[in-house]
Design a protein around this motif. Structure first.
Motif, PDB file in Angstrom:
ATOM      1  N   GLN A 154       0.834  -1.210   0.000  1.00  0.00           N
ATOM      2  CA  GLN A 154       0.000   0.000   0.000  1.00  0.00           C
ATOM      3  C   GLN A 154       0.866   1.257   0.000  1.00  0.00           C
ATOM      4  OE1 GLN A 154      -2.221  -1.022   3.503  1.00  0.00           O
ATOM      5  NE2 GLN A 154      -3.979  -1.773   2.334  1.00  0.00           N
ATOM      6  N   ARG A 155       1.940   1.233   0.784  1.00  0.00           N
ATOM      7  CA  ARG A 155       2.845   2.386   0.806  1.00  0.00           C
ATOM      8  C   ARG A 155       3.424   2.633  -0.576  1.00  0.00           C
ATOM      9  NH1 ARG A 155       6.368   1.280   6.267  1.00  0.00           N
ATOM     10  NH2 ARG A 155       4.532   0.827   7.499  1.00  0.00           N
ATOM     11  N   GLN A 156       3.779   1.529  -1.215  1.00  0.00           N
ATOM     12  CA  GLN A 156       4.369   1.630  -2.540  1.00  0.00           C
ATOM     13  C   GLN A 156       3.386   2.311  -3.492  1.00  0.00           C
ATOM     14  OE1 GLN A 156       3.600  -0.662  -5.273  1.00  0.00           O
ATOM     15  NE2 GLN A 156       5.339  -0.138  -6.553  1.00  0.00           N
ATOM     16  N   ARG A 157       2.100   1.961  -3.362  1.00  0.00           N
ATOM     17  CA  ARG A 157       1.107   2.566  -4.251  1.00  0.00           C
ATOM     18  C   ARG A 157       0.864   4.039  -3.904  1.00  0.00           C
ATOM     19  NH1 ARG A 157      -3.732  -1.263  -3.883  1.00  0.00           N
ATOM     20  NH2 ARG A 157      -2.579  -2.292  -2.215  1.00  0.00           N
ATOM     21  N   VAL A 158       0.987   4.395  -2.618  1.00  0.00           N
ATOM     22  CA  VAL A 158       0.864   5.806  -2.253  1.00  0.00           C
ATOM     23  C   VAL A 158       2.020   6.595  -2.888  1.00  0.00           C
ATOM     24  CG1 VAL A 158       0.832   7.484  -0.373  1.00  0.00           C
ATOM     25  CG2 VAL A 158      -0.298   5.276  -0.082  1.00  0.00           C
ATOM     26  N   ALA A 159       3.217   6.024  -2.776  1.00  0.00           N
ATOM     27  CA  ALA A 159       4.387   6.705  -3.344  1.00  0.00           C
ATOM     28  C   ALA A 159       4.204   6.895  -4.851  1.00  0.00           C
ATOM     29  CB  ALA A 159       5.650   5.898  -3.061  1.00  0.00           C
ATOM     30  N   LEU A 160       3.671   5.878  -5.490  1.00  0.00           N
ATOM     31  CA  LEU A 160       3.425   5.952  -6.928  1.00  0.00           C
ATOM     32  C   LEU A 160       2.372   7.022  -7.233  1.00  0.00           C
ATOM     33  CD1 LEU A 160       4.249   4.527  -9.519  1.00  0.00           C
ATOM     34  CD2 LEU A 160       2.343   2.955  -9.196  1.00  0.00           C
ATOM     35  N   ALA A 161       1.283   7.000  -6.450  1.00  0.00           N
ATOM     36  CA  ALA A 161       0.211   7.980  -6.660  1.00  0.00           C
ATOM     37  C   ALA A 161       0.733   9.395  -6.463  1.00  0.00           C
ATOM     38  CB  ALA A 161      -0.936   7.703  -5.686  1.00  0.00           C
ATOM     39  N   ARG A 162       1.565   9.600  -5.432  1.00  0.00           N
ATOM     40  CA  ARG A 162       2.093  10.924  -5.135  1.00  0.00           C
ATOM     41  C   ARG A 162       2.931  11.443  -6.307  1.00  0.00           C
ATOM     42  NH1 ARG A 162       5.952  11.795   0.052  1.00  0.00           N
ATOM     43  NH2 ARG A 162       7.416  10.731  -1.313  1.00  0.00           N
ATOM     44  N   ALA A 163       3.614  10.508  -6.983  1.00  0.00           N
ATOM     45  CA  ALA A 163       4.458  10.917  -8.107  1.00  0.00           C
ATOM     46  C   ALA A 163       3.639  11.138  -9.379  1.00  0.00           C
ATOM     47  CB  ALA A 163       5.552   9.881  -8.335  1.00  0.00           C
ATOM     48  N   ILE A 164       2.690  10.242  -9.673  1.00  0.00           N
ATOM     49  CA  ILE A 164       1.996  10.377 -10.963  1.00  0.00           C
ATOM     50  C   ILE A 164       0.925  11.455 -10.945  1.00  0.00           C
ATOM     51  CG2 ILE A 164       2.408   8.026 -11.827  1.00  0.00           C
ATOM     52  CD1 ILE A 164      -0.423   7.302 -10.983  1.00  0.00           C
ATOM     53  N   VAL A 165       0.434  11.817  -9.752  1.00  0.00           N
ATOM     54  CA  VAL A 165      -0.635  12.809  -9.698  1.00  0.00           C
ATOM     55  C   VAL A 165      -0.134  14.153 -10.228  1.00  0.00           C
ATOM     56  CG1 VAL A 165      -0.253  13.773  -7.387  1.00  0.00           C
ATOM     57  CG2 VAL A 165      -2.581  13.532  -8.270  1.00  0.00           C
ATOM     58  N   LYS A 166       1.191  14.360 -10.189  1.00  0.00           N
ATOM     59  CA  LYS A 166       1.776  15.599 -10.698  1.00  0.00           C
ATOM     60  C   LYS A 166       1.811  15.625 -12.227  1.00  0.00           C
ATOM     61  CE  LYS A 166       4.707  18.011  -8.627  1.00  0.00           C
ATOM     62  NZ  LYS A 166       4.685  19.448  -8.305  1.00  0.00           N
ATOM     63  N   ARG A 167       1.507  14.507 -12.843  1.00  0.00           N
ATOM     64  CA  ARG A 167       1.601  14.370 -14.301  1.00  0.00           C
ATOM     65  C   ARG A 167       2.932  14.918 -14.813  1.00  0.00           C
ATOM     66  NH1 ARG A 167      -4.389  16.625 -15.320  1.00  0.00           N
ATOM     67  NH2 ARG A 167      -5.479  14.992 -14.214  1.00  0.00           N
ATOM     68  N   PRO A 168       4.010  14.358 -14.297  1.00  0.00           N
ATOM     69  CA  PRO A 168       5.325  14.848 -14.731  1.00  0.00           C
ATOM     70  C   PRO A 168       5.593  14.379 -16.158  1.00  0.00           C
ATOM     71  CG  PRO A 168       5.608  12.892 -13.408  1.00  0.00           C
ATOM     72  CD  PRO A 168       4.133  13.179 -13.420  1.00  0.00           C
ATOM     73  N   LYS A 169       6.549  15.014 -16.796  1.00  0.00           N
ATOM     74  CA  LYS A 169       6.953  14.538 -18.116  1.00  0.00           C
ATOM     75  C   LYS A 169       7.622  13.181 -17.984  1.00  0.00           C
ATOM     76  CE  LYS A 169       7.698  18.757 -20.748  1.00  0.00           C
ATOM     77  NZ  LYS A 169       6.691  18.388 -21.723  1.00  0.00           N
ATOM     78  N   VAL A 170       8.402  13.049 -16.925  1.00  0.00           N
ATOM     79  CA  VAL A 170       9.142  11.810 -16.712  1.00  0.00           C
ATOM     80  C   VAL A 170       8.953  11.364 -15.276  1.00  0.00           C
ATOM     81  CG1 VAL A 170      11.392  10.698 -16.826  1.00  0.00           C
ATOM     82  CG2 VAL A 170      10.894  12.636 -18.305  1.00  0.00           C
ATOM     83  N   LEU A 171       8.664  10.094 -15.114  1.00  0.00           N
ATOM     84  CA  LEU A 171       8.576   9.524 -13.779  1.00  0.00           C
ATOM     85  C   LEU A 171       9.776   8.605 -13.581  1.00  0.00           C
ATOM     86  CD1 LEU A 171       6.983   9.190 -11.193  1.00  0.00           C
ATOM     87  CD2 LEU A 171       5.667   7.388 -12.289  1.00  0.00           C
ATOM     88  N   LEU A 172      10.563   8.911 -12.547  1.00  0.00           N
ATOM     89  CA  LEU A 172      11.735   8.105 -12.255  1.00  0.00           C
ATOM     90  C   LEU A 172      11.392   7.178 -11.098  1.00  0.00           C
ATOM     91  CD1 LEU A 172      14.218  11.123 -12.155  1.00  0.00           C
ATOM     92  CD2 LEU A 172      13.739   9.662 -14.130  1.00  0.00           C
ATOM     93  N   LEU A 173      11.609   5.889 -11.254  1.00  0.00           N
ATOM     94  CA  LEU A 173      11.258   4.958 -10.187  1.00  0.00           C
ATOM     95  C   LEU A 173      12.495   4.169  -9.783  1.00  0.00           C
ATOM     96  CD1 LEU A 173       8.841   4.644 -12.676  1.00  0.00           C
ATOM     97  CD2 LEU A 173       7.636   3.969 -10.609  1.00  0.00           C
ATOM     98  N   ASP A 174      12.892   4.325  -8.522  1.00  0.00           N
ATOM     99  CA  ASP A 174      14.102   3.657  -8.052  1.00  0.00           C
ATOM    100  C   ASP A 174      13.742   2.348  -7.359  1.00  0.00           C
ATOM    101  OD1 ASP A 174      16.617   2.985  -7.334  1.00  0.00           O
ATOM    102  OD2 ASP A 174      17.039   4.793  -6.183  1.00  0.00           O
ATOM    103  N   GLU A 175      14.006   1.243  -8.022  1.00  0.00           N
ATOM    104  CA  GLU A 175      13.685  -0.084  -7.506  1.00  0.00           C
ATOM    105  C   GLU A 175      12.300  -0.081  -6.852  1.00  0.00           C
ATOM    106  OE1 GLU A 175      16.564  -2.578  -6.348  1.00  0.00           O
ATOM    107  OE2 GLU A 175      18.208  -1.452  -7.241  1.00  0.00           O
ATOM    108  N   PRO A 176      11.272   0.254  -7.633  1.00  0.00           N
ATOM    109  CA  PRO A 176       9.961   0.469  -7.025  1.00  0.00           C
ATOM    110  C   PRO A 176       9.375  -0.788  -6.399  1.00  0.00           C
ATOM    111  CG  PRO A 176       9.764   0.394  -9.404  1.00  0.00           C
ATOM    112  CD  PRO A 176      11.232   0.413  -9.093  1.00  0.00           C
TER     113      PRO A 176
END
Ligand SMILES: Nc1ncnc2c1ncn2[C@@H]1O[C@H](COP(=O)(O)OP(=O)(O)O)[C@@H](O)[C@H]1O
Ligand SMILES: [Mg+2]
Lengths: 366, 297
Positions: A154-176
């Motif tokens: 669940q934490r992992q999905r929160v971290a993902l949501a926090r990053a994608i909600v910004k609609r960045p050009k690039v999403l960097l994921l470190d050993e997600p």
């Protein structure tokens, strides 16, 4: 370089980074394209995190450049931004940290809203987007929970949501996915891939798990000791590795050291099946387990080549089985994978062969 | 869980483990019993007894001591004490937090040097350090002389023997006790949290207000308790720098035991101090749980 497809979203050129005597990155150059699922693959300590942190702005490279193409819809206003000149909070890239780095004093929705609030969006807009992304990651019922009350997945999905909600050009994921157990990890691999299609963001995923990289990425950069060894799509990487190290890292393989000449490959005093490669001199022959054929020892079967060995172990996986054969003079046993149960018993003497065109001959450079 | 795997299934090994743990714990338990539980229980017992003629306590059980503790003359002393301790604590936080923050930003080897400097004053006598303030603050002292010389004042200020002097003395004595826990909290704070905030678009200042400050509040509160409680109970500084005119609860307690020889009333006052301490720690723990998200909803 005039067509949009050829203009990379991120252009990394000659990036180097040293920590004292440790070279974390050496002359790293690569392009990441729009909407690509790009993987950085390599053993622990090879510089993957350092490269991501340099893109995000948390490490200053000693040399090299990192630029980002803007205006991807209108070629007219396409321009390149020097990412290294921007402070981390002004870069249009979001990083999903290896340890998630969720804010423990904020609820799940506050964590997700944080980046949108920094953009100064209207409250109603923020609420709507947070609610939407909570649905995307299936955490609607955890909106007011704190990170410490959540499971690892669940934490992992929160971290993902926090990053994608910004609609960045690039999403960097470190050993997600590294903190998740095997079953959840497989689910999340599918989930990440689906998400990337859905939100249309360029993903750069760091991993040390080659299966994960192979199954998710459009292209993979294999890294070793701070250097890029090869950048290619998964199939090319598997079938045409440029070095024995890459071959060894990507999938299982048997590597036989020997001598390559114009007329073939010689090892252990025998000529082994190999396609003409153009390599002359000390060479390595790389053969994948699924290409290795085993036959009950029959000296008259010349087409099989002349290696023979003893079956050391067999493993039956249901659909396939793997047989491990020791060949006198070879440091490592030869692996052979076949469909169905193992055909030879432990201790049996077998001939080991493979179709010449499946053998990869690489120069043996130390 | 099956019956075979119930705890106690490996009872011999468990007993050995428990025994081992008990052997390790009992010196600590003995220490706490001898130096904390016994004195506190004595104080608690004394508070319900009657004063003896030459000090000590005698038999009749009474609640009079508690009734006396809320008489207006004492309430005034508590109010003054609380004000002085609160002012000292507020100033200690205002100076100590930025100091700790600055130290935490130093290169690693300078951090150690700075921390040693912070605790260095503890290596000299508390009395000597307090006397030094008398020299500094008196009407011919360097503070007044400097102010006169630069023409900021026309006549020497009365700095010594004021509540202000008491606050300065307490602040000087206890400031390190706020710097150290705040530094520890800043040092423990995961630097990736700050990076995450910046990655999401927060400026450095914003990151400080949203991440660093809230997450180090529990540490700052520990520092506040370390300053507030001993300030409240201190009797040397009010005497030397307050000139005996500022009476604080610490002076009151000391007088009950050493001069008025009213041990039961002194015990009641001491119990109040212990209550303040326990209340402060409970409050700190509750706030820390809220901030860290470990509180039960
Ligand atoms: N802040 C640092 N100080 C010193 N050495 C570092 C630092 N960060 C990384 N390194 C070193 O740089 C190399 C690459 O590290 P990293 O990028 O974290 O590797 P990976 O993510 O591939 O495991 C390692 O040898 C690591 O020890
Ligand atoms: Mg890493």
């Amino acid at each position: 370089m005039t067509s949009m497809a050829a203009t990379p979203l991120i252009r990394i050129r000659g990036v180097g980074k040293r920590y004292g005597s440790v070279t974390a990155l050496a002359d790293v150059s690569l392009d990441i394209h729009h909407n690509e699922f790009f993987a950085l693959l390599g053993p622990s300590g090879c510089g993957k995190t350092t490269l991501l942190r340099a893109i995000a702005g948390f490490e200053d490279p000693d040399e090299g450049s990192i630029t980002l193409t803007t205006g991807d819809t209108q070629p007219a206003d396409a321009g390149e931004v020097d990412l290294l000149a921007l402070p981390p909070n002004r870069r249009p890239v979001n990083l999903m940290f290896q340890s998630y780095a969720l804010f423990p004093h904020m609820t799940v929705s506050a964590n997700i809203a944080y980046g949108l609030e920094r953009e100064g969006l209207a409250r109603s807009e923020i609420a709507r987007r947070v609610a939407d992304v909570l649905v995307t990651v299936d955490l609607q019922d955890k909106a007011s929970a704190r990170p410490r009350q959540l499971s690892g997945g669940q934490r992992q999905r929160v971290a993902l949501a926090r990053a994608i909600v910004k609609r960045p050009k690039v999403l960097l994921l470190d050993e997600p996915l590294s903190a998740l157990d095997r079953r959840v990890r497989a689910d999340m691999q599918v989930e990440l891939k689906r998400l990337q299609h859905e939100v249309g963001i360029t993903f750069v995923v760091v991993t040390h798990d080659q299966e994960e990289a192979m199954s998710m990425a459009d292209r993979i950069a294999v890294m070793e000791h701070g250097r890029i060894s090869q950048i290619a799509d998964p199939v090319t990487l598997y079938q045409r590795p440029v070095s024995a190290a890459v071959a060894d890292f990507i999938g299982m393989s048997t590597i036989i050291p020997g001598q390559a000449a114009v007329d073939g490959f010689t090892a252990l005093g025998e000529r082994l099946p190999a396609a003409p490669s153009g390599v002359i001199g000390p060479a390595l022959l790389v053969i994948r387990p699924e290409d290795v054929r085993l036959h009950a020892d029959d000296p008259t079967d010349a087409a099989m080549g002349s290696l023979s060995g003893t079956v050391l172990a067999t493993h039956f996986f249901g659909g396939t089985s793997t047989t491990t054969v020791t060949v006198a003079g070879l440091g490592r046993p030869v692996l052979a994978t076949q469909i169905g149960p193992p055909a030879h018993r432990i201790g049996a003497v077998v001939r080991v062969g493979w179709p010449a065109e499946r053998a990869i001959v690489l120069p043996d450079t130390p | 869980m099956t019956l075979a795997h119930r705890p106690g299934g490996h009872s011999a090994a468990r007993r050995r483990a428990l025994l081992g743990r008990a052997t390790l714990t009992w010196p600590g338990l003995a220490y706490i019993t001898a130096f904390m539980a016994v004195p506190v229980l004595l104080v608690l017992g004394f508070s319900f007894l009657t004063r003896g003629r030459f000090g000590g306590v005698v038999a009749p059980f009474t609640l009079d001591n508690f009734a006396r503790a809320v008489e207006p003359v004492y309430l005034r002393i508590y109010a003054v004490s609380l004000l002085i301790a609160a002012a000292t604590t507020a100033l200690a936080l205002l100076i100590g937090y930025p100091t700790a923050y600055a130290i935490s930003r130093l290169p690693a080897r300078w951090r150690t040097v700075a921390l040693i400097c912070i605790v260095l004053p503890f290596w000299t006598s508390f009395l000597i350090r307090t006397y030094a303030w008398i020299l500094l603050l008196n009407s011919e002292g360097p503070v007044n002389r400097t102010l006169l010389e630069i023409g900021l004042i026309g006549a020497p200020l009365r700095l010594l023997y004021t509540p202000g002097a008491v606050i300065v003395g307490l602040l000087y004595a206890y400031l390190p006790l706020v710097v150290l826990p705040v530094y520890a909290a800043l040092d423990r704070l995961d630097p990736l949290l700050r990076e995450a905030a910046m990655n999401l678009g927060a400026s450095r200042a914003r990151t400080f207000w949203d991440i660093t400050l809230p997450l180090t509040i529990p540490g700052a509160l520990i520092g506040a308790i370390f300053v507030f409680v001993p300030s409240l109970g201190n009797f040397v500084v009010p005497e030397l720098l307050g000139g005996g005119k500022t009476v604080m609860i610490g002076n009151l307690i000391r007088d009950q035991f050493l001069e008025a020889r009213d041990w039961p009333f002194g015990a009641v006052l001491a119990l109040m101090m212990i209550a303040v301490l326990l209340g402060a720690f409970a409050g700190q723990a509750a706030i820390a749980r809220r901030i860290n998200g470990t509180a039960r909803a």
